[in-house]
Motif scaffolding. Structure first.
Motif, PDB file in Angstrom:
ATOM      1  N   LEU A  11       0.831  -1.204   0.000  1.00  0.00           N
ATOM      2  CA  LEU A  11       0.000   0.000   0.000  1.00  0.00           C
ATOM      3  C   LEU A  11       0.866   1.254   0.000  1.00  0.00           C
ATOM      4  CD1 LEU A  11      -2.760  -1.113   2.545  1.00  0.00           C
ATOM      5  CD2 LEU A  11      -3.055  -0.773   0.086  1.00  0.00           C
ATOM      6  N   ASP A  12       1.955   1.237   0.764  1.00  0.00           N
ATOM      7  CA  ASP A  12       2.876   2.381   0.772  1.00  0.00           C
ATOM      8  C   ASP A  12       3.454   2.645  -0.617  1.00  0.00           C
ATOM      9  OD1 ASP A  12       2.965   3.695   3.239  1.00  0.00           O
ATOM     10  OD2 ASP A  12       4.167   2.110   4.153  1.00  0.00           O
ATOM     11  N   ALA A  13       3.570   1.578  -1.403  1.00  0.00           N
ATOM     12  CA  ALA A  13       4.088   1.709  -2.767  1.00  0.00           C
ATOM     13  C   ALA A  13       2.989   2.099  -3.760  1.00  0.00           C
ATOM     14  CB  ALA A  13       4.748   0.403  -3.198  1.00  0.00           C
ATOM     15  N   GLY A  14       1.763   2.322  -3.261  1.00  0.00           N
ATOM     16  CA  GLY A  14       0.666   2.750  -4.126  1.00  0.00           C
ATOM     17  C   GLY A  14       0.021   1.626  -4.902  1.00  0.00           C
ATOM     18  N   ILE A  15       0.067   0.402  -4.357  1.00  0.00           N
ATOM     19  CA  ILE A  15      -0.425  -0.773  -5.062  1.00  0.00           C
ATOM     20  C   ILE A  15      -1.724  -1.258  -4.419  1.00  0.00           C
ATOM     21  CG2 ILE A  15       0.123  -3.179  -5.643  1.00  0.00           C
ATOM     22  CD1 ILE A  15       3.124  -2.274  -5.417  1.00  0.00           C
ATOM     23  N   HIS A  16      -2.692  -1.644  -5.236  1.00  0.00           N
ATOM     24  CA  HIS A  16      -3.927  -2.254  -4.753  1.00  0.00           C
ATOM     25  C   HIS A  16      -3.616  -3.659  -4.233  1.00  0.00           C
ATOM     26  CE1 HIS A  16      -6.273   0.955  -6.600  1.00  0.00           C
ATOM     27  NE2 HIS A  16      -5.635   0.745  -7.743  1.00  0.00           N
ATOM     28  N   VAL A  17      -4.303  -4.055  -3.150  1.00  0.00           N
ATOM     29  CA  VAL A  17      -3.964  -5.315  -2.487  1.00  0.00           C
ATOM     30  C   VAL A  17      -5.192  -6.192  -2.291  1.00  0.00           C
ATOM     31  CG1 VAL A  17      -3.105  -6.388  -0.360  1.00  0.00           C
ATOM     32  CG2 VAL A  17      -1.984  -4.343  -1.269  1.00  0.00           C
ATOM     33  N   MET A  18      -5.038  -7.450  -2.701  1.00  0.00           N
ATOM     34  CA  MET A  18      -5.957  -8.506  -2.295  1.00  0.00           C
ATOM     35  C   MET A  18      -5.169  -9.422  -1.375  1.00  0.00           C
ATOM     36  SD  MET A  18      -8.018 -11.287  -4.594  1.00  0.00           S
ATOM     37  CE  MET A  18      -8.661 -12.802  -3.880  1.00  0.00           C
ATOM     38  N   VAL A  19      -5.571  -9.484  -0.097  1.00  0.00           N
ATOM     39  CA  VAL A  19      -4.872 -10.314   0.875  1.00  0.00           C
ATOM     40  C   VAL A  19      -5.748 -11.505   1.231  1.00  0.00           C
ATOM     41  CG1 VAL A  19      -5.689  -8.885   2.818  1.00  0.00           C
ATOM     42  CG2 VAL A  19      -3.677 -10.357   3.102  1.00  0.00           C
ATOM     43  N   GLU A  20      -5.148 -12.693   1.190  1.00  0.00           N
ATOM     44  CA  GLU A  20      -5.918 -13.882   1.536  1.00  0.00           C
ATOM     45  C   GLU A  20      -6.351 -13.817   2.999  1.00  0.00           C
ATOM     46  OE1 GLU A  20      -7.485 -16.229   0.349  1.00  0.00           O
ATOM     47  OE2 GLU A  20      -6.900 -16.237  -1.743  1.00  0.00           O
ATOM     48  N   LYS A  21      -7.456 -14.534   3.289  1.00  0.00           N
ATOM     49  CA  LYS A  21      -7.930 -14.534   4.662  1.00  0.00           C
ATOM     50  C   LYS A  21      -7.081 -15.486   5.516  1.00  0.00           C
ATOM     51  CE  LYS A  21      -9.120 -18.601   4.539  1.00  0.00           C
ATOM     52  NZ  LYS A  21      -8.325 -19.455   5.391  1.00  0.00           N
ATOM     53  N   PRO A  22      -7.034 -15.286   6.839  1.00  0.00           N
ATOM     54  CA  PRO A  22      -7.579 -14.127   7.548  1.00  0.00           C
ATOM     55  C   PRO A  22      -6.773 -12.876   7.230  1.00  0.00           C
ATOM     56  CG  PRO A  22      -6.280 -15.453   9.055  1.00  0.00           C
ATOM     57  CD  PRO A  22      -6.345 -16.217   7.758  1.00  0.00           C
ATOM     58  N   ILE A  23      -7.406 -11.733   7.331  1.00  0.00           N
ATOM     59  CA  ILE A  23      -6.783 -10.488   6.922  1.00  0.00           C
ATOM     60  C   ILE A  23      -5.429 -10.284   7.608  1.00  0.00           C
ATOM     61  CG2 ILE A  23      -8.152  -9.224   8.646  1.00  0.00           C
ATOM     62  CD1 ILE A  23      -8.030  -6.798   6.792  1.00  0.00           C
ATOM     63  N   ALA A  24      -5.319 -10.682   8.873  1.00  0.00           N
ATOM     64  CA  ALA A  24      -4.084 -10.475   9.623  1.00  0.00           C
ATOM     65  C   ALA A  24      -4.073 -11.401  10.829  1.00  0.00           C
ATOM     66  CB  ALA A  24      -3.968  -9.011  10.053  1.00  0.00           C
ATOM     67  N   LYS A  25      -3.004 -11.334  11.592  1.00  0.00           N
ATOM     68  CA  LYS A  25      -2.894 -12.171  12.799  1.00  0.00           C
ATOM     69  C   LYS A  25      -3.693 -11.572  13.956  1.00  0.00           C
ATOM     70  CE  LYS A  25      -0.909 -15.677  15.012  1.00  0.00           C
ATOM     71  NZ  LYS A  25       0.554 -15.843  15.223  1.00  0.00           N
ATOM     72  N   THR A  26      -3.748 -10.236  14.014  1.00  0.00           N
ATOM     73  CA  THR A  26      -4.431  -9.560  15.118  1.00  0.00           C
ATOM     74  C   THR A  26      -5.392  -8.501  14.590  1.00  0.00           C
ATOM     75  OG1 THR A  26      -2.835  -7.740  15.398  1.00  0.00           O
ATOM     76  CG2 THR A  26      -2.323  -9.845  16.501  1.00  0.00           C
TER      77      THR A  26
END
Length: 335
Positions: free
Chosen positions: A82-97
């Motif tokens: 995101l900092d690099a200006g890129i769209h992101v699709m992140v696999e689930k779960p979104i994060a650890k916390t």
């Protein structure tokens, strides 16, 4: 659009295949420490292999990426993209916390980029048709949603338990179908495979609109079961995710009364009726999901599964584990 995949495990390699095949996508980068895997995938589908995603971002400058790394790495990789200006699709779960998920959502808003979470079942054609039939009122008032997601133990997953890995799918589906937030829940978990994380989860949820949810998820069943049933005034819809089947068991008692609301008020009861299997035009859900993601990137529009949706699924999954240790019914804090 220039696309890339970071992480080429069980899901990531399918993202590579589809990004290379979908119209309007130019696969430019494939990232993993497993160089044999990336070399094989690039030979099959194109793109250039990398072991460091930061180097790939700098050299290839993709417009959109999938992050399919182990959950513990979702946060940092997403923030860097995101900092690099890129769209992101992140696999689930979104994060650890939950806190990590909130930071990811805030960053996406700050840089005005799409953040989509990979809850693939929303793109299953059988689920799409189910949602259409529910919106059309074919079931009447919904009483219960019963989700089953069971399979053998996946040795490749060691950083999270079955609540974060599998239950997040069904918790997202329950919210999606109920169109309501969870008010309270109670749950039991178990660890029977000698691991640090839970591998069996049973949960009972009450939504704010009074629908009851039953969650039955584990890694100890020697076959894959992926099924959700929605029961209401007029019968029961069932979706088999794996085979993309949608079926309906009608309530014969409701069929006998022309005015369904009068039937419900009079409490005429429930009786076994007809069984119907609907025709579903089958498509690969991941292909539909990626096509939808890329369309959102082009339009900079909100995806079907937002960062907030991923956050809530994670929040509920973690609360379920917490319920087991704190006992009893727990009111959900959605803040």
């Amino acid at each position: 659009m220039k696309t890339a995949v970071i992480g080429t495990g069980a899901m990531g390699q399918h993202h590579v295949r589809l990004y290379s095949d979908i119209a309007g996508s130019e696969l430019v980068g494939v990232v993993d420490h497993n160089t044999a895997q990336t070399d094989r995938l690039c030979a099959l589908y194109g793109g250039r292999a990398y072991t460091d995603y930061r180097e790939m971002l700098d050299k290839e400058k993709p417009d959109a990426v999938t992050i399919a790394l182990p959950t513990s790495y979702h946060h940092q990789a997403t923030m860097d993209c995101l900092d690099a200006g890129i769209h992101v699709m992140v696999e689930k779960p979104i994060a650890k916390t939950v806190d990590q998920a909130r930071e990811m959502i805030a960053k996406a808003k700050e840089v005005n980029r799409v953040l989509k979470v990979g809850h693939i079942e929303r793109f299953n054609p059988a689920v799409t048709q189910l949602k259409e039939r529910l919106a059309d009122g074919q079931l009447g008032r919904i009483f219960t949603i019963h989700s089953r997601r069971q399979s053998p133990y996946p040795g490749r997953i060691t950083d999270v338990g079955v609540a974060s890995d599998l239950a997040t799918h069904e918790l997202d589906m329950m919210r999606y179908i109920a169109q309501s937030e969870v008010h309270s829940m109670t749950a039991e978990i178990s660890k029977v495979m000698n691991t640090d994380n839970e591998d069996i989860v049973f949960g009972l949820l009450r939504f704010e609109n009074q629908i009851l949810g039953i969650l039955d998820v584990n890694w100890v069943t020697p076959t894959k079961i992926r099924e959700i049933s929605v029961t209401g005034e007029n019968g029961m819809f069932t979706v088999d995710y794996l085979n993309q089947n949608l079926t309906f068991n009608s309530n014969y008692a409701a069929e006998q009364n022309e005015n369904q609301s009068d039937w419900f008020k009079a409490k005429f009861g429930v009786a076994e009726g007809d069984f119907t299997r609907f025709r579903v035009e089958k498509r690969e859900p991941l292909r539909v999901e990626i096509e939808s993601f890329l369309e959102c990137c082009r339009d900079n529009s909100s995806p079907l599964v937002t960062g907030e949706d991923g956050l809530e699924a994670l929040n509920l999954a973690l609360k379920i584990v917490d319920c087991n240790y704190n006992c009893g019914c727990k009111k959900i804090d959605n803040s």
